[in-house]
Design an enzyme around this catalytic site. Sequence first.
Site, PDB file in Angstrom:
ATOM      1  N   GLU A 149      31.160  22.110  34.835  1.00 57.23           N
ATOM      2  CA  GLU A 149      32.497  21.169  34.227  1.00 57.23           C
ATOM      3  C   GLU A 149      32.441  21.079  32.773  1.00 57.23           C
ATOM      4  O   GLU A 149      31.702  20.191  32.515  1.00 57.23           O
ATOM      5  CB  GLU A 149      32.285  19.874  35.026  1.00 57.23           C
ATOM      6  N   GLU A 183      32.976  22.673  44.155  1.00 57.68           N
ATOM      7  CA  GLU A 183      32.441  21.628  44.104  1.00 57.68           C
ATOM      8  C   GLU A 183      33.814  20.638  44.486  1.00 57.68           C
ATOM      9  O   GLU A 183      34.774  20.563  43.876  1.00 57.68           O
ATOM     10  CB  GLU A 183      31.977  21.041  42.890  1.00 57.68           C
TER      11      GLU A 183
END
Length: 413
Positions: free
Chosen positions: A159, A247
């Site tokens: 991320e 995710e």
Amino acid sequence: MKTWMTTLLLLCFLSPFYTSAQSPVDQHGKLSVDGNKILDKSNNPVSLVGMSLFWSNTNWGGEEFYTEEVVDWLIEDWEITVIRAAMGVDENGGYLSDASNKDRVKKIVDKAIETGIYVIIDWHSHHAHDYEQDAIDFFEEMAEAYGDYPNVIYEIYNEPMQISWANTIKPYAESVIEAIRAIDPDNLIIVGNPTWSQDVDIVSQDPIEGQINIAYTLHFYAATHGQYLRDKAKAALDNGIALFVTEWGTVSANGDGAVDEAETAAWMDFLCEHAIGHCNWALNDKPEGASVLKEGASPLGGWSANDLTTSGVLVKEIIKDWCLSVDSEQVYPQKRVKIYPNPSENTIQVNLGYYNLYKGLSLRNIEGRIVKSIDADFDQKEIEIDLSDLKAGIYFLHVNGPDNQLVKKIIKL
Ligand code: MG
């Protein structure tokens, strides 16, 4: 330690997915990307489903679940087809300061290969572009070790935060991809993007060129991210890039708070409709909303319903019911249809889910002969089927939709 064969014996009887003695990787083989879809070896879109392990960092608590037994249990009891090993990198106790993180990841990868599921090797960092050479060295080692196995998926930047795609993330990704491709020419590579891997629409206007089998990370947390993020994802798909939700959470973006069932359902419909694979965050027992396990759950699997959190109960159900069973002539996705109880002695309930698209069901025996035909109205969502007059054994429920046919295995006790 269980082997794939013992797992298979169970799965053959319990799972609607393992209708033949094949692991997910036996069935789907080498993955590739064509336009906005991830395809299997038969060029059918494939939507893998499973769990993400928690950060691997030493002494963070989640690392204790990096065990072979957890993988075995998730295959046997949750019917996962993919698992994600989330290797902490730069934070305290991560790979850069503690090489045991890599050993944890390799244990999961080796077990995934042994058992025939897919595995995501995730460089789990918010600052990966600051450690580009470390990432290159690591992924070169992974590609040397695992690049010939169709099981393995590389995720090179979990991320990124609110930084530039064009100037920072994309150049990093191009360098790491080039290093992997020099060793492994073909395995799937998943690329993170700005704003915690939400800006897939921006990426889709400036995708990585000249490389094959590249997909992009999409992350969401249902209690925080709703339709606006699905709109961004849809824009990315429309622009022709493939997505993988490596995710996602049922709760808020901070990993805590209450489960948002309605928004989770909306997301699952979206992922199913577009054949997007996903891993839930997280397989862990930390006391926070996103964990699927209650504090103190065993790191060796074998969890009962009492060991699961509210999120864990929902996520297990989603994974087990995922739209994987497919008629031979049809491509994914299939809409989710729930059947319960299964196995059953007397009656089963069929819940046709959020769509009102199916009508006409037939129950067939193992030779394919129809033993029951069931009429259903077009908008009927709950259907009860009487099994009491059938012999004990395995049957297949065929659900006819407007475009395709879903087949689910039923066990009559
Ligand atoms: Mg390869």
